[in-house]
Design a protein around this motif. Structure first.
Motif, PDB file in Angstrom:
ATOM      1  N   VAL A 164       0.840  -1.199   0.000  1.00 28.05           N
ATOM      2  CA  VAL A 164       0.000   0.000   0.000  1.00 28.05           C
ATOM      3  C   VAL A 164       0.877   1.252   0.000  1.00 28.05           C
ATOM      4  CG1 VAL A 164      -1.604   1.369   1.414  1.00 28.05           C
ATOM      5  CG2 VAL A 164      -2.033  -1.074   1.040  1.00 28.05           C
ATOM      6  N   LEU A 177       0.844   4.206  -2.679  1.00 24.42           N
ATOM      7  CA  LEU A 177       0.596   5.583  -2.247  1.00 24.42           C
ATOM      8  C   LEU A 177       1.711   6.498  -2.725  1.00 24.42           C
ATOM      9  CD1 LEU A 177      -0.657   5.004   1.407  1.00 24.42           C
ATOM     10  CD2 LEU A 177      -1.988   6.032  -0.452  1.00 24.42           C
ATOM     11  N   LEU A 211      -6.420  13.947  -2.573  1.00 23.60           N
ATOM     12  CA  LEU A 211      -6.359  12.828  -1.643  1.00 23.60           C
ATOM     13  C   LEU A 211      -7.376  11.748  -2.037  1.00 23.60           C
ATOM     14  CD1 LEU A 211      -5.034  11.651   0.886  1.00 23.60           C
ATOM     15  CD2 LEU A 211      -6.775  12.819   2.246  1.00 23.60           C
ATOM     16  N   LYS A 212      -8.571  12.171  -2.431  1.00 20.25           N
ATOM     17  CA  LYS A 212      -9.577  11.205  -2.891  1.00 20.25           C
ATOM     18  C   LYS A 212      -9.086  10.465  -4.134  1.00 20.25           C
ATOM     19  CE  LYS A 212     -13.413  13.911  -1.132  1.00 20.25           C
ATOM     20  NZ  LYS A 212     -14.477  14.852  -1.495  1.00 20.25           N
ATOM     21  N   VAL A 262      -6.377   7.850  -3.082  1.00 21.60           N
ATOM     22  CA  VAL A 262      -6.968   6.677  -2.430  1.00 21.60           C
ATOM     23  C   VAL A 262      -7.735   5.832  -3.444  1.00 21.60           C
ATOM     24  CG1 VAL A 262      -8.635   5.912  -0.684  1.00 21.60           C
ATOM     25  CG2 VAL A 262      -7.003   7.738  -0.146  1.00 21.60           C
ATOM     26  N   VAL A 289      -5.271   3.853  -5.566  1.00 21.96           N
ATOM     27  CA  VAL A 289      -4.689   2.733  -4.827  1.00 21.96           C
ATOM     28  C   VAL A 289      -5.721   1.615  -4.673  1.00 21.96           C
ATOM     29  CG1 VAL A 289      -3.705   2.011  -2.605  1.00 21.96           C
ATOM     30  CG2 VAL A 289      -2.987   4.172  -3.640  1.00 21.96           C
ATOM     31  N   LYS A 290      -6.968   1.980  -4.385  1.00 22.68           N
ATOM     32  CA  LYS A 290      -8.032   0.968  -4.266  1.00 22.68           C
ATOM     33  C   LYS A 290      -8.248   0.233  -5.585  1.00 22.68           C
ATOM     34  CE  LYS A 290     -11.505   1.829  -1.042  1.00 22.68           C
ATOM     35  NZ  LYS A 290     -12.765   2.498  -0.665  1.00 22.68           N
ATOM     36  N   SER A 340     -10.530   0.610   2.552  1.00 24.23           N
ATOM     37  CA  SER A 340     -10.125   1.979   2.880  1.00 24.23           C
ATOM     38  C   SER A 340      -9.293   1.995   4.153  1.00 24.23           C
ATOM     39  CB  SER A 340     -11.357   2.873   3.052  1.00 24.23           C
ATOM     40  OG  SER A 340     -11.998   3.045   1.828  1.00 24.23           O
ATOM     41  N   ILE A 356      -5.793   1.080   3.622  1.00 23.15           N
ATOM     42  CA  ILE A 356      -5.056   2.117   2.887  1.00 23.15           C
ATOM     43  C   ILE A 356      -4.782   3.315   3.780  1.00 23.15           C
ATOM     44  CG2 ILE A 356      -5.211   3.769   0.965  1.00 23.15           C
ATOM     45  CD1 ILE A 356      -6.846   1.554  -0.520  1.00 23.15           C
ATOM     46  N   PHE A 357      -5.794   3.755   4.528  1.00 25.77           N
ATOM     47  CA  PHE A 357      -5.635   4.973   5.330  1.00 25.77           C
ATOM     48  C   PHE A 357      -4.683   4.806   6.512  1.00 25.77           C
ATOM     49  CE2 PHE A 357      -9.263   6.751   3.062  1.00 25.77           C
ATOM     50  CZ  PHE A 357      -8.855   8.075   2.943  1.00 25.77           C
ATOM     51  N   LEU A 416      -1.200   5.338   5.224  1.00 24.79           N
ATOM     52  CA  LEU A 416      -1.147   6.724   4.743  1.00 24.79           C
ATOM     53  C   LEU A 416      -0.980   7.689   5.904  1.00 24.79           C
ATOM     54  CD1 LEU A 416      -3.234   8.404   2.034  1.00 24.79           C
ATOM     55  CD2 LEU A 416      -3.336   9.366   4.304  1.00 24.79           C
ATOM     56  N   ASP A 419      -6.417  12.664   8.702  1.00 28.58           N
ATOM     57  CA  ASP A 419      -6.674  12.973   7.298  1.00 28.58           C
ATOM     58  C   ASP A 419      -6.757  14.485   7.118  1.00 28.58           C
ATOM     59  OD1 ASP A 419      -6.894  10.225   7.166  1.00 28.58           O
ATOM     60  OD2 ASP A 419      -9.088  10.241   7.030  1.00 28.58           O
TER      61      ASP A 419
END
Length: 198
Positions: free
Chosen positions: A110, A114, A129-130, A133, A136-137, A144, A147-148, A151, A165
């Protein structure tokens, strides 16, 4: 009776203002010396330049709006602001809780994805940022949450929730805001983190 508009509700639950941000910036030494003197004379207004044709935005007001509702008290608020100004990839990696996040299955994969997305684009704001993500998804079969967490560790330097965030959303804008001490951009942070990781 009609419900209050969202802006009124949001303002009611945020006890912090741009003035509180400015006070913390002064206390912590996060203002450039020459700008600190000017700020005391005419009040602190730190504006972030935006794209051509768009008005500059007040960084202190935006920081209060983004982080204020997530902070239960002034100390917590100051700690969230500190994540924008203080970043050391080696110290982050030395943290046991961060090691736990990085030890999870797929976390390094991940992080690589990123880093690729961050380095391929521009400044990180909410839309960017959206996009990061989502990309990456689309590339990896992770949730999520999966991933987050990496991140947040890599960019905010801490394990936590959605408040981090919001910290990430302030980083690139702070790096471009005149009057603040130098802030490591999102791009710089991911490069330093990945270099320290290997």
């Amino acid at each position: 009776m009609l419900p209050k508009p969202a802006a009124e509700i949001h303002a009611a639950v945020n006890p912090f203002t741009a003035g509180d941000v400015a006070a913390i910036l002064r206390e912590q030494g996060w203002l450039r010396r020459e700008d600190e003197a000017a700020a005391s004379e005419w009040g602190l207004r730190l504006f972030t330049p935006t794209s051509e044709g768009e008005p500059a935005t007040n960084w202190t007001a935006d920081a209060a709006a983004l982080l204020g509702p997530r902070a239960e008290n002034r100390e917590t608020f100051a700690r969230l602001l500190a994540l924008v100004f203080e970043y050391d990839a080696h110290a982050v990696l030395a943290s046991r809780e961060c090691q736990e996040v990085l030890g999870r299955d797929g976390a390094r994969q991940v992080l690589r994805a990123l880093a690729t997305e961050i380095l391929a684009g521009g400044l990180v704001d909410s839309n960017r940022l959206k996009e990061i993500v989502a990309a990456v998804k689309a590339r990896l079969a992770y949730s999520s949450r999966e991933i987050f967490h990496p991140l947040r560790v890599a960019l905010a330097g801490r394990v936590g929730g959605g408040e981090l965030d919001r910290v990430v959303l302030l980083i690139d804008r702070a790096a471009r805001t005149e009057g603040l001490v130098p802030v490591k951009s999102v791009r710089t942070r991911i490069l330093e983190f990945c270099a320290a990781l290997d």
